[in-house]
Design a protein around this motif. Structure first.
Motif, mmCIF file in Angstrom:
data_model
loop_
_atom_site.group_PDB
_atom_site.id
_atom_site.type_symbol
_atom_site.label_atom_id
_atom_site.label_comp_id
_atom_site.label_asym_id
_atom_site.label_seq_id
_atom_site.Cartn_x
_atom_site.Cartn_y
_atom_site.Cartn_z
ATOM 1 N N LEU A 150 -0.372 2.164 -19.216
ATOM 2 C CA LEU A 150 0.833 2.961 -18.983
ATOM 3 C C LEU A 150 1.442 2.650 -17.617
ATOM 4 C CD1 LEU A 150 -0.412 6.365 -20.410
ATOM 5 C CD2 LEU A 150 1.704 5.235 -21.136
ATOM 6 N N VAL A 151 0.593 2.549 -16.617
ATOM 7 C CA VAL A 151 1.083 2.329 -15.255
ATOM 8 C C VAL A 151 1.717 0.952 -15.116
ATOM 9 C CG1 VAL A 151 0.416 2.126 -12.829
ATOM 10 C CG2 VAL A 151 -0.549 3.961 -14.225
ATOM 11 N N ILE A 152 1.059 -0.104 -15.626
ATOM 12 C CA ILE A 152 1.618 -1.441 -15.457
ATOM 13 C C ILE A 152 2.878 -1.614 -16.300
ATOM 14 C CG2 ILE A 152 0.317 -2.673 -17.240
ATOM 15 C CD1 ILE A 152 1.134 -3.897 -13.657
ATOM 16 N N CYS A 153 2.933 -0.985 -17.456
ATOM 17 C CA CYS A 153 4.166 -1.022 -18.247
ATOM 18 C C CYS A 153 5.310 -0.362 -17.477
ATOM 19 C CB CYS A 153 3.964 -0.324 -19.588
ATOM 20 S SG CYS A 153 3.037 -1.282 -20.802
ATOM 21 N N VAL A 200 0.828 -1.210 0.000
ATOM 22 C CA VAL A 200 0.000 0.000 0.000
ATOM 23 C C VAL A 200 0.859 1.255 0.000
ATOM 24 C CG1 VAL A 200 -1.662 1.338 1.333
ATOM 25 C CG2 VAL A 200 -1.953 -1.140 1.107
ATOM 26 N N LYS A 201 1.892 1.295 0.828
ATOM 27 C CA LYS A 201 2.720 2.499 0.931
ATOM 28 C C LYS A 201 3.394 2.821 -0.396
ATOM 29 C CE LYS A 201 4.721 3.175 4.820
ATOM 30 N NZ LYS A 201 5.613 3.116 6.006
ATOM 31 N N LYS A 202 3.858 1.790 -1.090
ATOM 32 C CA LYS A 202 4.519 2.022 -2.378
ATOM 33 C C LYS A 202 3.523 2.505 -3.427
ATOM 34 C CE LYS A 202 7.793 0.101 -5.616
ATOM 35 N NZ LYS A 202 8.816 -0.936 -5.860
ATOM 36 N N ARG A 255 0.980 8.045 -6.444
ATOM 37 C CA ARG A 255 -0.145 8.926 -6.778
ATOM 38 C C ARG A 255 0.248 10.105 -7.676
ATOM 39 N NH1 ARG A 255 -5.191 8.644 -4.575
ATOM 40 N NH2 ARG A 255 -5.502 6.977 -3.038
ATOM 41 N N PRO A 256 1.338 10.822 -7.406
ATOM 42 C CA PRO A 256 1.679 11.944 -8.300
ATOM 43 C C PRO A 256 1.896 11.509 -9.749
ATOM 44 C CG PRO A 256 2.892 12.107 -6.244
ATOM 45 C CD PRO A 256 2.244 10.772 -6.235
ATOM 46 N N GLU A 257 2.550 10.360 -9.951
ATOM 47 C CA GLU A 257 2.791 9.891 -11.312
ATOM 48 C C GLU A 257 1.489 9.461 -11.986
ATOM 49 O OE1 GLU A 257 5.014 8.807 -14.749
ATOM 50 O OE2 GLU A 257 5.323 10.177 -13.071
ATOM 51 N N VAL A 258 0.629 8.758 -11.255
ATOM 52 C CA VAL A 258 -0.657 8.351 -11.816
ATOM 53 C C VAL A 258 -1.506 9.578 -12.134
ATOM 54 C CG1 VAL A 258 -2.795 7.066 -11.386
ATOM 55 C CG2 VAL A 258 -0.613 6.112 -10.643
ATOM 56 N N VAL A 307 -5.733 2.961 -6.130
ATOM 57 C CA VAL A 307 -5.124 4.258 -6.436
ATOM 58 C C VAL A 307 -5.541 4.719 -7.828
ATOM 59 C CG1 VAL A 307 -2.929 5.409 -6.936
ATOM 60 C CG2 VAL A 307 -3.186 4.047 -4.849
ATOM 61 N N GLU A 308 -5.456 3.827 -8.810
ATOM 62 C CA GLU A 308 -5.799 4.196 -10.186
ATOM 63 C C GLU A 308 -7.271 4.571 -10.310
ATOM 64 O OE1 GLU A 308 -2.769 1.696 -12.994
ATOM 65 O OE2 GLU A 308 -4.387 0.566 -12.053
#
Length: 412
Positions: free
Chosen positions: A166-169, A125-127, A132-135, A369-370
């Motif tokens: 994009l996020v999973i890549c 969870v912490k990671k 969040r800023p990148e997402v 988060v997403e």
């Protein structure tokens, strides 16, 4: 006292055969496409543990109530090992995927735990919260491109699918330029209509690509998951590719479909949409409620009994397959009063949309988060968002293992 314990104390009669066997997979209806299949709903009300017939004519048990589903998924006497006789495959393609190249989702402990531990730190969870800023940046960039000089778009193609891809890549270290390749293959792997030959070809192509990628990381390492798995030295390139396939497909298909389907559900419930817009602080709870209400793993989680077990008043014999219907469990009125309604203020944290027990979804912190960022940003930036075609024309994914919509034309 659990259901199984109550039955052991007072066995009574043996239910489980009064309803005709339900055919699986059971499709949702066009009239109520957010709801579980009518036959599954009837089973939960009248015969919560009942017989079902699979695509190949074989028989299994269908478990539909919230408490019973949690009991099965939390009981090590129900195996997730797809190589065991009696394991209930939900499609011909599913048998090909699971039977020939299983991931740790289709393994039992201790092998399952050993493989899963290699990824636990990557999805803590912490990671995920730190991402969040990148997402948020990726979300804003996609909406900028989607809305620039335009007043309509397909939300799936231009927002809901690209964002988790994009996020999973990024997390895996897979070049996003290859997204059309892996999205095309994952579509074949998840289709309930794919033949075994189509699935075998798509799986081989995807695994060959990921093996080559893993090999390349040995010479050009980075900080992403595949490279870290290579550096551990515990897995072959083929094992890393199999793990990468699971994360790649699950990491974009599930969140993409939840994003689009959630948007559609809110548009169809304008009172709840208005409530969420008035009070954006509700977004975290609203995401849990949408996960409960929609439950996109709509054909359930398969298991096979390793010994005789009593569930919901029924004795499930060793070697018999079981399918736990998560969407029906999440509509259980005993747990969620008014369950057939969407209520963004509901405390829905007991939902089983991510499964339950040791196999509960590893990536759920990332999905939350997403979804929170995607929905909050979409509703904030597009206050006039609306469906751009008649609701009856929306192409729902009745043909896929992960439910959602194939496209969602919207305007603003």
């Amino acid at each position: 006292m659990t259901t199984a314990e109550r039955i052991e104390a007072d066995p009574g009669t043996e239910p489980g055969a009064s309803l005709p066997p339900l055919d699986l997979p059971a499709a949702r209806t066009a009239g109520c496409p957010f709801d579980p299949a009518p036959g599954v709903e009837r089973a939960r009300r009248e015969e919560p543990v009942t017989r079902a017939t699979l695509w190949d004519g074989s028989s299994c048990w269908l478990v539909t109530r919230h408490q019973d589903v949690r009991e099965v998924l939390g009981d090590p006497r129900f195996s997730a090992d797809a190589t065991r006789p009696g394991f209930p495959f939900l499609s011909a393609g599913g048998r090909e995927i699971i039977g020939t190249n299983p991931t740790f989702l289709r393994m039992d402990d201790p092998q399952h735990a050993r493989m899963r531990r290699m990824l636990t730190a990557d999805f803590m969870v912490k990671k995920m919260e730190a991402m969040r800023p990148e997402v948020q940046r990726l979300t804003d960039d996609l909406l900028d491109r989607m809305t620039e000089g335009r007043t309509s778009a397909d939300l799936v193609a231009e927002f809901a699918l690209p964002l988790p891809s994009l996020v999973i890549c990024l997390l895996l270290g897979v070049p996003y330029e290859e997204h059309e390749f892996f999205q095309g293959r994952s579509g074949i792997l998840l289709s309930l209509r794919s033949t075994r030959e189509e699935v075998r070809t798509a799986q081989d192509e995807l695994l060959e690509y990921l093996v080559r990628l893993a090999e390349s990381k040995r010479h050009r390492p980075d900080d992403a998951i595949i490279s870290r798995l290579v550096a551990r030295g515990e897995l072959s390139s083929e094992e890393i590719a199999t793990m990468g396939r699971l994360l790649l497909i699950a990491g974009h298909e599930t969140t993409a479909n939840m994003t689009a389907l959630s948007t559609l559900a809110l548009l169809r419930n304008p009172d709840q949409l208005a409530r969420l817009r008035r009070d954006p602080s509700l977004i975290k709870g609203a995401v849990e409620e949408l996960l409960r209400y929609l439950t996109i793993v709509h054909n359930g989680l398969p298991r096979v009994a390793t010994e005789d077990v009593r569930i919901g008043g029924v004795t499930i014999r060793a070697g018999e397959g079981v399918v736990c219907t998560l969407n029906s469990a999440n509509r259980d009125e005993d747990i969620f009063p008014g369950a057939d309604g969407l209520d963004v203020g509901r405390d829905a944290r007991r939902h089983v949309a991510f499964g339950f027990g040791v196999h509960q979804c590893l990536g759920q912190p990332l999905a939350r988060v997403e979804l929170q960022i995607a929905l909050e940003t979409l509703l904030r930036r597009l206050p006039d968002l609306r469906l751009d075609i008649p609701f009856e024309d929306v192409p729902f994914r009745h043909d896929m293992g992960i439910y959602g919509v194939h496209a969602l034309p919207v305007a603003w």
